[in-house]
Design an enzyme around this catalytic site. Sequence first.
Site, PDB file in Angstrom:
ATOM      1  N   SER A  61      -6.121   4.140   7.183  1.00  0.00           N
ATOM      2  CA  SER A  61      -5.721   3.954   5.787  1.00  0.00           C
ATOM      3  C   SER A  61      -6.907   4.159   4.835  1.00  0.00           C
ATOM      4  O   SER A  61      -7.472   5.238   4.782  1.00  0.00           O
ATOM      5  CB  SER A  61      -5.075   2.570   5.620  1.00  0.00           C
ATOM      6  OG  SER A  61      -4.377   2.474   4.400  1.00  0.00           O
TER       7      SER A  61
ATOM      8  N   ASP B 235       6.020   6.780   6.914  1.00  0.00           N
ATOM      9  CA  ASP B 235       5.030   5.856   6.336  1.00  0.00           C
ATOM     10  C   ASP B 235       5.367   5.658   4.863  1.00  0.00           C
ATOM     11  O   ASP B 235       5.201   6.573   4.048  1.00  0.00           O
ATOM     12  CB  ASP B 235       3.621   6.445   6.483  1.00  0.00           C
ATOM     13  CG  ASP B 235       2.521   5.479   6.072  1.00  0.00           C
ATOM     14  OD1 ASP B 235       2.782   4.584   5.242  1.00  0.00           O
ATOM     15  OD2 ASP B 235       1.385   5.635   6.557  1.00  0.00           O
TER      16      ASP B 235
ATOM     17  N   HIS C 206       3.167   2.673   8.819  1.00  0.00           N
ATOM     18  CA  HIS C 206       1.772   2.655   8.393  1.00  0.00           C
ATOM     19  C   HIS C 206       0.944   1.969   9.470  1.00  0.00           C
ATOM     20  O   HIS C 206       0.988   0.750   9.641  1.00  0.00           O
ATOM     21  CB  HIS C 206       1.625   1.917   7.059  1.00  0.00           C
ATOM     22  CG  HIS C 206       0.297   2.140   6.412  1.00  0.00           C
ATOM     23  ND1 HIS C 206      -0.069   3.337   5.832  1.00  0.00           N
ATOM     24  CD2 HIS C 206      -0.781   1.318   6.274  1.00  0.00           C
ATOM     25  CE1 HIS C 206      -1.285   3.251   5.343  1.00  0.00           C
ATOM     26  NE2 HIS C 206      -1.749   2.040   5.612  1.00  0.00           N
TER      27      HIS C 206
END
Length: 320
Positions: free
Chosen positions: A140, A266, A295
């Site tokens: 991320s 996601d 995610h």
Amino acid sequence: MPIVESTYKPPLFFKKGFVSTVYSGLVRRVAIKQERERITLIDGDFLDLDWSYSKQKTNKLVVLLHGLEGNGQRPYMTGTAKLFNENNIDAVCINFRGCSGEDNLKYRSYHSGDTEDLKNVLAHINGTKSYSEIYLKGISLGANIILKYLGERNIIPEEVKAAIAVSVPCYLAGSALQLHTFKNKLYHDRFLKHLLNRLKVKQKKFPDKLNDKTLESIKTLTDFDNVYTAKAHDFEDALDYYVRSSSLQFLPKIKIPTLIINALNDSFLSPECYPVKEAKNNDNLYLEMPNYGGHAGFIDKKNVYYNEKRALQFVKNKVS
């Protein structure tokens, strides 16, 4: 390079992005022994590094970067570290400023585009260790930092051989919009709660920069970026921060083998976060877009996640 065809097939229940994301963030556990090292940065602040080691001496190291409000003990960090350790590769998990259980010294902290601390960590490693192969892996926010770092610099250490970016919001403005939608309200509010608690700690140390009225004005993540992230890190506002820090614009200049794994379900990612054109036009860039995974929720057998297996496979194929 051509787009990489994904082979990821999660258990039926975990095909739902929300379920895989929440399970991976709140339920998964990975046990690993880590040793902490504190390093002093150029500006006098500090970073804590959490090391874990292969049973045998090795010249290989994976450097791991976490996501927003994460740390070196999150399962998506320790899961990779453990798998790499079991395959004769040492691992170091970087805790961004203020994320290791102790607030950092400066008013500034970390953000999606801050590549200087990664640069300094790599310089420290090369100055104190003897690794000849270093791999980078981020999740991320940490993945965006890695991609930006690799693409914005003409020179990176020769020891850095490959990188893996997972669930990367490489177009930050688009991801910010996604996080403010109703479908992501639970995630948004959880992130905001943690960030506000962090600011309350900052307020006690820097009352001249933060007051109660300022804190009360923060109702969204974009508010947070306008009030704190931008001002503390020399951006004009949140939009300026998103534009300048997004790694998408730097992908064409990446010069080492780099794998991006972004799941199509996601909910944090906008359409721009699937850089098909950039991957097709850069021989060093590999883009894998599994249908599932949410995610950072690439659940697989025996508590070893698909993205962790792919990361190990990628460095072995591209470097060895």
